[in-house]
Scaffold this active site. Sequence first.
Site, PDB file in Angstrom:
ATOM      1  N   ASN A   1       0.858  -1.183   0.000  1.00  0.00           N
ATOM      2  CA  ASN A   1       0.000   0.000   0.000  1.00  0.00           C
ATOM      3  C   ASN A   1       0.889   1.225   0.000  1.00  0.00           C
ATOM      4  O   ASN A   1       1.376   1.668   1.039  1.00  0.00           O
ATOM      5  CB  ASN A   1      -0.904  -0.007   1.232  1.00  0.00           C
ATOM      6  N   GLU A   2       1.089   1.762  -1.194  1.00  0.00           N
ATOM      7  CA  GLU A   2       1.999   2.884  -1.360  1.00  0.00           C
ATOM      8  C   GLU A   2       1.301   4.188  -0.986  1.00  0.00           C
ATOM      9  O   GLU A   2       0.077   4.211  -0.803  1.00  0.00           O
ATOM     10  CB  GLU A   2       2.462   2.939  -2.828  1.00  0.00           C
ATOM     11  N   PRO A   3       2.059   5.289  -0.869  1.00  0.00           N
ATOM     12  CA  PRO A   3       1.446   6.580  -0.575  1.00  0.00           C
ATOM     13  C   PRO A   3       0.235   6.824  -1.473  1.00  0.00           C
ATOM     14  O   PRO A   3       0.283   6.560  -2.676  1.00  0.00           O
ATOM     15  CB  PRO A   3       2.572   7.577  -0.858  1.00  0.00           C
TER      16      PRO A   3
ATOM     17  N   SER B   1      -2.667   5.357  -0.544  1.00  0.00           N
ATOM     18  CA  SER B   1      -3.615   4.306  -0.147  1.00  0.00           C
ATOM     19  C   SER B   1      -4.298   4.727   1.154  1.00  0.00           C
ATOM     20  O   SER B   1      -3.616   4.992   2.142  1.00  0.00           O
ATOM     21  CB  SER B   1      -2.885   2.988   0.126  1.00  0.00           C
TER      22      SER B   1
END
Length: 633
Positions: free
Chosen positions: A157-159, A161
């Site tokens: 879950n990258e920036p 999310s």
Amino acid sequence: MSSHQHAAKIPYKIFSNSSLASAFVAKEMVDLIKEKEKQKKPCVLGLATGSTPTGVYSELVRLHKAGKVSFKNVHTFNLDEYYPMNPQSLQSYVRYMNENLFNHIDIPKKNIHIPDGTLKANQIEKFCQAYESSIQKLGGLDLQILGIGRTGHIGFNEPGSNEKTSTRVVSLDQVTRIDASGDFFGEENVPKKAITMGVGTILKAKRIIMMAWGEGKSGIIRKALEGPVSDQIPSSFLQNHSNTLTVLDDASASKLTAVYTPWLVDGCTWTDKLRRRAVVWLCQKTGKPILKLTNQDYMENGMSDLVTEFGSAYKVNIRVFNELQHTITGWPGGKPNADDSHRPERAKPFPKRVIIFSPHPDDDVISMGGTFIRLVDQGHEVHVAYQTSGNIAVFDDDAIRFADFVRDFNNAFGLTKADAERFFKKVTRDIREKKPGAVDSAEVMAIKGLIRRGEAKAGCRYVGIPDSQAHFLDMPFYETGAVKKKPLGDKDINIIADLIEKVKPHQIYAAGDLSDPHGTHRVCLSAIFQAVQRLKNKPFMKQCYLWLYRGAWQEWDIDEIEMAVPLSPEELMRKRRAIFKHQSQKDSAVFPGSDKREFWQRAEDRNHATANEYNKLGLAEYEAMEAFVRYHF
Ligand code: F6R
């Protein structure tokens, strides 16, 4: 465990190293498995991959083999998998989990769930929904373990999310792809996507343990625990979960407010080191040099007890100023016939025998080239020990160029033309047929290793030491074709210990890097520490100082530095030329990391910055400086 956790909004525990921390996490998992067994309920675990949890898995395997725990009642859900990804490939999380855990325990195969990297695009959505409902059917995750990425990601879950996200396909952040480039032999081979549980899926777990090791994670840990909750740092959503614990080692915890600036949080016990850090911090905060700090500056920044202890700001200032002054020396091997009571190194014996350990074949000149040159110029017997071959960091076309050279050379000097031709054909075919992300053939690896060896020798010749003082250790742990890196073995440690015994050095220099993205520097350092521990009772070791330098990634904090070696503009230029001998790492390297500058530029910027920091504190103004910390064994 630290008692000052005020600034952090997620509870944490700090251990002195990641092995102890991993054992703690494994124990909590085993306790839970047993508790659930008693309750006759399934135990549902959320699992992570990457470098962080490997110690937890090996401890679980150890406990299982010792008959302390059975996984018959355990169901697992892995956080994520690259997409697309073949489960057999080196980088697959399916293969990772099998090699690190599942192959060694008694979990029923049907209880294992890992996102499927082989799906067709139109099957993914349904798969993700089914993944979520399988977790729910079992009553939800009892415990989710997590690592944290440098972007602050949990799972993938990258920036961007948010806390509502569920299992889905995502695009990987550029930073994450760079961090993974080592595993994939180049950034271009890292998949652009992944299937991951969402932040929402993770937050539904009844208990969450997030782990982080190494100083490379210290910055993001501070943001996740102390910063605002935001989808720009997805791990910060854990602040909203009521049963999360962060488990850290000393290095990853080092930037937390309570650890880094304890005087801001609570009354603290002042040590020499802490005092120095606080004064440097105060200078940086106020923009003043040390000798201009006033009583009021101290009062306003939680440091009034220092003034009380010393009687005045002036006295604290003088004390710290002198301490820093004494770290500066142009004589890294000690100054012969000089009073050495305030110098970092002893005057005697002179000359000294020195070993510089260099994890890769260029760290010696990149990180301490100026000091290396001074040691040689000042008449010391300097040996360099290259710990690994560095062969993965050479471009394929360079390998072909050298294979071509060998063919032409053999033809010119008499080896049969047929043999030379066969060799060249094999090498070019191996490279052509290599799948993205696969390991090189033995011949190609050898060529790449020799390229780096030749460059290192050229560097040594340029600095002025004979070939007999350049040692190529080719430590076996580095040469691996599997996901699981070879653990550091006795062989590796013996190689280091043997060289130390042979040279009987008065000084050892080692890369004190804990945040090497590939972990190679970390392993190389551990081998040196273990060798030194083994040898420490030998008489010659009583005379030996171990100095740590920093590799290409960062510098020591000013307050930590115990020896600062100034470089003149001419010396800096000589250092640059020594780095230039490493041509395969120049004009863009295979593993540049997230920093686009060339290695020589990084080294110079860093050495200028250190000199500038000293200057700003009110000490003498130098062109550049290399910095060292002494390790006491
Ligand atoms: C792995 C995962 C990632 C990693 C994170 C840290 O399943 O989901 O979030 O935990 O990228 O990676 P390492 O542990 O390799 O530093």
